[in-house]
Design a protein around this motif. Structure first.
Motif, short mmCIF file in Angstrom:
data_model
loop_
_atom_site.label_atom_id
_atom_site.label_comp_id
_atom_site.label_asym_id
_atom_site.label_seq_id
_atom_site.Cartn_x
_atom_site.Cartn_y
_atom_site.Cartn_z
N HIS A 193 8.26 13.03 6.51
CA HIS A 193 8.81 13.22 5.16
C HIS A 193 7.74 13.81 4.24
CE1 HIS A 193 11.97 11.84 2.15
NE2 HIS A 193 10.99 12.30 1.37
N HIS A 200 7.32 17.14 1.10
CA HIS A 200 8.02 18.16 0.30
C HIS A 200 7.14 19.40 0.21
CE1 HIS A 200 11.09 15.23 -0.98
NE2 HIS A 200 10.11 14.37 -0.99
N GLU A 230 16.79 14.12 1.22
CA GLU A 230 16.98 12.72 1.02
C GLU A 230 18.13 12.45 0.07
OE1 GLU A 230 12.75 12.75 -0.98
OE2 GLU A 230 13.72 10.86 -1.44
N HIS A 240 13.54 5.89 4.10
CA HIS A 240 12.27 6.56 3.84
C HIS A 240 11.49 5.81 2.76
CE1 HIS A 240 10.67 9.15 0.64
NE2 HIS A 240 11.81 9.07 0.05
N ASP A 269 5.24 11.58 2.29
CA ASP A 269 5.98 11.80 1.05
C ASP A 269 5.18 12.71 0.12
OD1 ASP A 269 8.25 11.74 -0.51
OD2 ASP A 269 7.82 9.81 -1.44
ZN LIG Z 1 10.71 12.33 -0.78
#
Ligand SMILES: [Zn+2]
Length: 277
Positions: free
Chosen positions: A21, A23, A108, A169, A219
């Motif tokens: 996970h 971005h 998500e 997550h 994350d």
């Molecule tokens: Zn996220």
């Protein structure tokens, strides 16, 4: 002090990690070639880059298509739930139907009652809608749950079974919740927060749930682990989280990496054999 000199991530050769996970389309990754090359040097073999709305999901797909070992997930984050209509959902479906887009998960999606950027009823509706779309697409779901454990679990329980599986997550609950998540057939994703001194609840979760239900995430660009806490998080820092999980479980880093990578592969069924390195 220079970040890179302070504590360069060290990892035994042959250790493979999956950042489930991140971005990669967000600010902080202006030089993606460098970000991905550094991740590969630090044992990361795959990254799942996560969309939070339609434009970022399209960017996630573009990044996945550009780099071996990067896959995409698409969906509308609860923060963005108010800005969504049926036409948008149709576009997500079209994106996912193209195999070349390397989409391995839907998310998500979920509920965020901490920030409440969108009203609850709209978040709930977007969440339910997208669980339906994910099922139609036979994709595992990537769930965001912040201060909304009860409603999140209620909706997930009403929508089970999830044949394609799912993950909670950036897990933020206690062991009891983690076991309920596992009962759904989901994985529990451990973020860099686990390295923070005060994260006793999350550390207990790691100790108490089976390793074969744990996956790891950065994350990024958020939530960098110690010793980079407060800085831009990067996939290359995943090793710090893996090391902490190993310490909590009293097993080797290699074993932690091996099992969490198997878990990530089981969940996301990466359709490309190619990895970052
Ligand atoms: Zn996220």
């Amino acid at each position: 002090m220079n970040n890179a000199r302070k504590n360069p991530p060290q990892i035994p050769p042959g250790t493979n990690l999956v950042d489930t996970h991140c971005h990669l389309d967000m600010r902080g990754y202006e030089n993606l070639d460098d970000t991905i090359a550094s991740a590969a040097r630090c044992g990361v073999t795959r990254i799942v880059t996560i969309g939070i709305d339609l434009p970022s999901s399209i960017r996630a797909v573009e990044i996945a298509r550009r780099f071996n070992g990067v896959s995409a997930a698409i969906g509308i984050h609860p923060h963005n739930a108010a800005r969504t209509d049926n036409e948008t959902y149709a576009k997500f479906q079209a994106l996912a139907e193209n195999k070349a887009n390397k989409i391995v998960g839907y998310g998500e999606i979920g509920l965020d009652y901490a920030k409440k950027y969108a009203p609850r009823n709209i978040q709930l509706k977007a969440f339910r809608n997208q669980l339906g779309i994910a099922k139609e697409l036979n994709l595992p779901v990537i769930i965001h749950d912040r201060d909304a454990h009860e409603d999140t679990m209620q909706i997930l329980n009403r929508n089970k079974p999830f044949y394609a599986g799912g993950v909670m997550h950036c897990f933020s609950g206690d062991s009891e919740l983690a076991l309920k998540v596992i009962d759904l057939g989901f994985y529990v994703s451990i973020p860099g927060i686990v390295t923070f001194n005060k994260s006793e609840t999350l550390q207990r979760v790691v100790r108490e749930i089976p390793l074969n239900r744990i996956i790891l995430e950065t994350d990024g660009p958020f939530l960098a682990p110690v010793p980079y806490r407060g800085k831009t998080n990067k996939p290359e820092y995943l090793v710090f989280t893996a090391r902490k999980v190993a310490e909590l479980k009293d097993i080797s880093l290699e074993e932690t990496a091996r099992q969490t990578t198997v878990n990530a592969e089981n969940l996301f069924r990466f359709n490309s054999g190619r990895t970052l390195h």
